[in-house]
Design an enzyme around this catalytic site. Structure first.
Site, PDB file in Angstrom:
ATOM      1  N   ASP A 210       0.930  -1.203  -0.084  1.00 20.65           N
ATOM      2  CA  ASP A 210       0.114   0.195   0.060  1.00 20.65           C
ATOM      3  C   ASP A 210       0.846   1.341   0.062  1.00 20.65           C
ATOM      4  OD1 ASP A 210      -2.493   1.446  -0.030  1.00 20.65           O
ATOM      5  OD2 ASP A 210      -2.748   1.230   2.050  1.00 20.65           O
TER       6      ASP A 210
ATOM      7  N   HIS B 229       3.270   3.454  -8.959  1.00 16.29           N
ATOM      8  CA  HIS B 229       2.839   2.016  -9.272  1.00 16.29           C
ATOM      9  C   HIS B 229       4.160   1.553  -9.869  1.00 16.29           C
ATOM     10  CE1 HIS B 229      -1.230   2.457  -7.572  1.00 16.29           C
ATOM     11  NE2 HIS B 229      -1.355   3.056  -8.521  1.00 16.29           N
TER      12      HIS B 229
ATOM     13  N   ARG C   3      -0.063   9.330  -9.961  1.00 20.57           N
ATOM     14  CA  ARG C   3      -0.235   8.256  -9.111  1.00 20.57           C
ATOM     15  C   ARG C   3       0.495   6.964  -9.759  1.00 20.57           C
ATOM     16  NH1 ARG C   3      -3.628   7.502  -4.920  1.00 20.57           N
ATOM     17  NH2 ARG C   3      -4.090   5.604  -5.704  1.00 20.57           N
TER      18      ARG C   3
ATOM     19  N   GLY D 166       0.373   5.541  -4.501  1.00 18.08           N
ATOM     20  CA  GLY D 166      -0.305   6.735  -4.663  1.00 18.08           C
ATOM     21  C   GLY D 166       0.059   7.698  -3.856  1.00 18.08           C
TER      22      GLY D 166
ATOM     23  N   TRP E 165     -11.385  -1.966  -8.930  1.00 16.46           N
ATOM     24  CA  TRP E 165     -12.033  -1.572 -10.116  1.00 16.46           C
ATOM     25  C   TRP E 165     -12.661  -0.224  -9.969  1.00 16.46           C
ATOM     26  CZ3 TRP E 165     -10.435  -4.040 -14.121  1.00 16.46           C
ATOM     27  CH2 TRP E 165     -10.169  -5.216 -14.095  1.00 16.46           C
TER      28      TRP E 165
ATOM     29  N   LEU F  26      -7.254  -5.024   7.025  1.00 14.50           N
ATOM     30  CA  LEU F  26      -7.041  -6.064   5.992  1.00 14.50           C
ATOM     31  C   LEU F  26      -7.785  -5.726   4.544  1.00 14.50           C
ATOM     32  CD1 LEU F  26      -7.384  -8.842   8.526  1.00 14.50           C
ATOM     33  CD2 LEU F  26      -5.254  -7.942   7.677  1.00 14.50           C
TER      34      LEU F  26
ATOM     35  N   ARG G 226     -11.513   2.548  -8.934  1.00 16.65           N
ATOM     36  CA  ARG G 226     -10.619   3.588  -9.252  1.00 16.65           C
ATOM     37  C   ARG G 226     -10.754   4.015 -10.850  1.00 16.65           C
ATOM     38  NH1 ARG G 226      -4.867   2.516  -6.096  1.00 16.65           N
ATOM     39  NH2 ARG G 226      -6.033   1.736  -4.059  1.00 16.65           N
TER      40      ARG G 226
ATOM     41  N   ARG H   7       1.349  -4.819   6.270  1.00 15.07           N
ATOM     42  CA  ARG H   7       1.169  -3.726   5.462  1.00 15.07           C
ATOM     43  C   ARG H   7       1.662  -2.711   5.660  1.00 15.07           C
ATOM     44  NH1 ARG H   7      -5.380  -2.595   3.881  1.00 15.07           N
ATOM     45  NH2 ARG H   7      -4.910  -0.709   2.519  1.00 15.07           N
TER      46      ARG H   7
ATOM     47  N   LEU I  70      10.862 -20.510  -3.752  1.00 17.03           N
ATOM     48  CA  LEU I  70       9.882 -19.508  -3.151  1.00 17.03           C
ATOM     49  C   LEU I  70       8.638 -19.701  -4.041  1.00 17.03           C
ATOM     50  CD1 LEU I  70       8.972 -16.978  -1.454  1.00 17.03           C
ATOM     51  CD2 LEU I  70       9.612 -15.701  -3.422  1.00 17.03           C
TER      52      LEU I  70
END
Ligand code: IPE
Ligand code: IPE
Ligand code: MG
Length: 232
Positions: free
Chosen positions: A18, A35, A31, A21, A67, A183, A69, A176, A129
């Site tokens: 998180d 990302h 923004r 942006g 979705w 969550l 956004r 987070r 992994l």
């Protein structure tokens, strides 16, 4: 790369990536630049994870609620994912990483579901992994789908297999970034006894040191699973 000897079963860490942006906005950038910077963090964290005792790493990349956004931001995120797959799959395969994607695939832009299936096939043999990307993912939808598919006498283990889809173990630790402490519909069933770690660090600034700090904090926790601590 020499790996430290593991003294514990390999952990499942869930990561709510998180703050991309806000990271961009505070720098006066669009923004989507946040990302883009976040993709670099994905690379760094995936590389560092096995050395931290992590066997399964689930990254929350796009929630079913995302979705909502603006279309341009959604398109930017999907484009970045496509690019990540195109550029990274060979590296992941070479590094022994198995990549799988959880979530819905029927609403993705053209060709993306096929690119995901190809990446999963190419990395299937990886054992170092298990990197899971949660995309168009909703834990509540995953639980609802499992409830619909489960036999009336399904055991907890049967149900867990239906929820996770790919047999991933329960989550040991949820991290987070960027200061939020919620969550947001991520791995709700699997995180029943997960430890939670919240860091103010924005996802683009997160890296090996922050992951190591989270793992150190995790190892200082006493997990009880409803029982009592082992006698000293
Ligand atoms: C995380 O960063 C990436 C996604 C949710 C897709 P955000 O885009 O949520 O960044 P903030 O929370 O607005 O800063
Ligand atoms: C959760 O982050 C989803 C991902 C990290 C992909 P959000 O930024 O969308 O969550 P909320 O809206 O702040 O709860
Ligand atoms: Mg956010």
């Amino acid at each position: 790369m020499q790996e430290p000897e593991l003294r514990e079963p390999r952990l499942h860490v869930g990561l709510i990536m998180d703050g991309n942006g806000r990271w961009a906005t505070t720098r006066g950038l669009p923004r989507v630049v946040g990302h883009e910077a976040g993709v670099g963090t994905v690379r760094r964290v995936a590389r560092a994870a096995p050395g931290q005792g992590i066997g399964t790493l689930t990254l929350y990349a796009f929630s079913s609620d995302n979705w909502r956004r603006p279309a341009a931001e959604v398109a930017g995120l999907m484009g970045l994912l496509r690019l990540y797959l195109a550029r990274e799959v060979e590296v992941l395969r070479r590094d022994g990483v198995r990549l799988t994607v959880i979530g819905r695939r029927d609403r993705l832009p053209d060709g993306l579901a096929e690119a995901i299936a190809a990446a999963e096939a190419a990395t299937r043999a990886g054992t170092r992994l298990h990197l899971r990307i949660a995309l168009d993912y909703s834990a509540r939808d995953a639980i609802l789908a499992a409830a619909r598919a489960a036999a009336p006498d399904a055991t907890r283990e049967d149900f867990a297999r239906l929820v996770t889809g790919d047999g991933a173990p329960e989550v040991d630790l949820v991290i987070r970034t960027s200061g939020e402490q919620r969550l947001s519909d991520f791995l709700l069933w699997e995180s029943a006894y997960a430890e939670l770690h919240f860091t103010p660090c924005a996802w683009p600034d997160f890296g090996e040191a922050e992951l190591a700090a989270a793992m150190t904090a995790f190892r200082s926790r006493q997990r009880r699973f409803g029982g009592l601590p082992a006698a000293a």
